[in-house]
Design an enzyme around this catalytic site. Sequence first.
Site, PDB file in Angstrom:
ATOM      1  N   ASP A   1       0.878  -1.147  -0.057  1.00 40.35           N
ATOM      2  CA  ASP A   1      -0.210  -0.111   0.175  1.00 40.35           C
ATOM      3  C   ASP A   1       0.916   0.944  -0.141  1.00 40.35           C
ATOM      4  O   ASP A   1       2.052   1.124   0.123  1.00 40.35           O
ATOM      5  CB  ASP A   1      -0.943  -0.024   1.106  1.00 40.35           C
TER       6      ASP A   1
ATOM      7  N   CYS B   1      -8.089 -25.434  14.945  1.00 42.15           N
ATOM      8  CA  CYS B   1      -6.868 -24.847  14.511  1.00 42.15           C
ATOM      9  C   CYS B   1      -5.780 -25.192  15.290  1.00 42.15           C
ATOM     10  O   CYS B   1      -6.085 -25.711  16.633  1.00 42.15           O
ATOM     11  CB  CYS B   1      -6.792 -23.339  14.186  1.00 42.15           C
TER      12      CYS B   1
ATOM     13  N   CYS C   1     -12.918 -24.148  17.889  1.00 44.10           N
ATOM     14  CA  CYS C   1     -12.258 -24.268  16.756  1.00 44.10           C
ATOM     15  C   CYS C   1     -11.317 -25.216  16.831  1.00 44.10           C
ATOM     16  O   CYS C   1     -10.730 -25.623  17.772  1.00 44.10           O
ATOM     17  CB  CYS C   1     -11.520 -22.727  16.506  1.00 44.10           C
TER      18      CYS C   1
HETATM   19  N1  GUN Z   1      -6.313   0.887   3.116  1.00 42.53           N
HETATM   20  C1  GUN Z   1      -7.752   0.981   3.567  1.00 42.53           C
HETATM   21  N2  GUN Z   1      -8.546   1.766   2.777  1.00 42.53           N
HETATM   22  C2  GUN Z   1      -7.477   2.235   1.953  1.00 42.53           C
HETATM   23  C3  GUN Z   1      -7.863   3.221   0.761  1.00 42.53           C
HETATM   24  O1  GUN Z   1      -8.987   3.686   0.480  1.00 42.53           O
HETATM   25  N3  GUN Z   1      -6.556   3.516  -0.113  1.00 42.53           N
HETATM   26  C4  GUN Z   1      -5.692   2.697   0.154  1.00 42.53           C
HETATM   27  N4  GUN Z   1      -4.523   3.084  -0.583  1.00 42.53           N
HETATM   28  N5  GUN Z   1      -5.416   1.915   1.239  1.00 42.53           N
HETATM   29  C5  GUN Z   1      -6.190   1.632   2.200  1.00 42.53           C
HETATM   30 ZN    ZN Z   2      -8.627 -21.655  16.636  1.00 47.62          ZN
END
Ligand code: GUN
Ligand code: ZN
Length: 477
Positions: free
Chosen positions: A90, A278, A276
């Site tokens: 991101d 896991c 669960c």
């Molecule tokens: N992470 C959560 N929401 C967003 C978003 O709208 N844009 C970006 N780039 N990262 C995010």
């Molecule tokens: Zn678990």
Amino acid sequence: MPDCFEIIHKDLAGRLGRLTTPHGTVETPALMPVVNPHLMMIKPSMLKKLGAQMLITNSYIISQDPQLREAAEEKGLHALLDFDGPIMTDSGAFQLSVYGSVEVQPLEILRFQQAIRSDVCVPLDIPTPPDVPPERAAAELRETEARLEEARASWEGDLLLAGPIQGSTYPSLREAAARKVREIGFDVCPVGGVVPLMEAYRYRDLVQVVAAAKRGLGSGAPVHLFGAGHPMVFALAAALGCDLFDSAAYAIYARDGRYLTPYGTWKLEEMKYLPCSCEVCSSHSAEELRSSPDRVSLLARHNLAASLQEIELVKQRIWEGSLWELLESRCRTHPRMLDGLKSLESMAEDLEKLDRVSKSTLFYLSPQSARRPEVVRYGRRVERIALYGRVLITDMRPSEEDRRSFDHILSFKPPFGPYPHQLAETYPLNAEVPLEPDREALEQALANARKLIQANPAASFQLRLRDVEDADSLVRP
Ligand code: GUN
Ligand code: ZN
């Protein structure tokens, strides 16, 4: 449709697909655990063992830390995180939305993602919050779009480029934003700015926003739902046609002592049992987990395992064509989830066009089953049945006398209504339904009977139902 994405199988607007990146191919729907490079609660090698095929991390955080930055530039992102599968990065846009500003230029952070060889790079979009004035949403979208144009124009090489879709809570802006993303051409299409909707349980708005984005994108593009990390929403988001999810929730919830399941969240403090199996839950009691010095990382491991398991279930449901049945049960996890499902139902006509015609036996599970795409489709088909003379519609075995005195005898089964008995064993009329239909099923079936009657004005009809007195009067025009 970008050539890095292939759709293999469909159910509702959901699909099984394959996304190919420089570090390999992932099967979608896929959940990308969020890795915070400062705070690796679970090491990426362990994430892989737990079943994560792909990760997401934040290039902005790496770029702002001199040590991490240098290491990433020197040996690449994959060596930095010690993960050899696909990694998405991101851009810091989320930090922008939380802190109001970031110390980086749009092209600079994109170049950095390229330099460290992220498989899926994200330009610096502007995540517009819900409910802002439309002028602000439109102005921020114009800025995001200018950055997307700029990013695409300078893009070359094998790394995938994502084109985030913004537009706040305005479906028309979302649809236009998505059309623009499609026109510019991106490899992955994230729907952004939706975290506040999910945090506030605004699933109806979430469905409207995602559906609008999908209308603008068309069905071919791989869609990432930014910030969708609670396993409760995977079925709903997948049914809308989302292919990628990212989860920071597994770690954030663990820090808060919360235990994730696809049917809701528990406080570990309040648990006596661990429902669960896991590796964490099968080797600890609730009490042992609570008092373990590693409780946060153990809980994170459970949270992630539960989330990945839900993704596998969604995939199996798409494969066999029973995603709707899963939706009906998942959307009973929280009352607002049911609003989300109802909002999806209101798009049944659109869904019906995408949905496949035949799948595993339909199960009528709740009033929501009466609005399934198959039922909507049958409502349209019923008008094509051409009849003449005297017609009996009944849910009982016809007598010899009936056979002599009627020209046609149709069976009757809620929620579908009248159908020729030859179709009894074919999809969807071979549905498993309760012995006692609920009101929604009966109303839908009667509405379809009315349609059939109106489509055949020359025939005369009699409706005879086991549990309904004077059924005829219910369909008389
Ligand atoms: N992470 C959560 N929401 C967003 C978003 O709208 N844009 C970006 N780039 N990262 C995010
Ligand atoms: Zn678990």
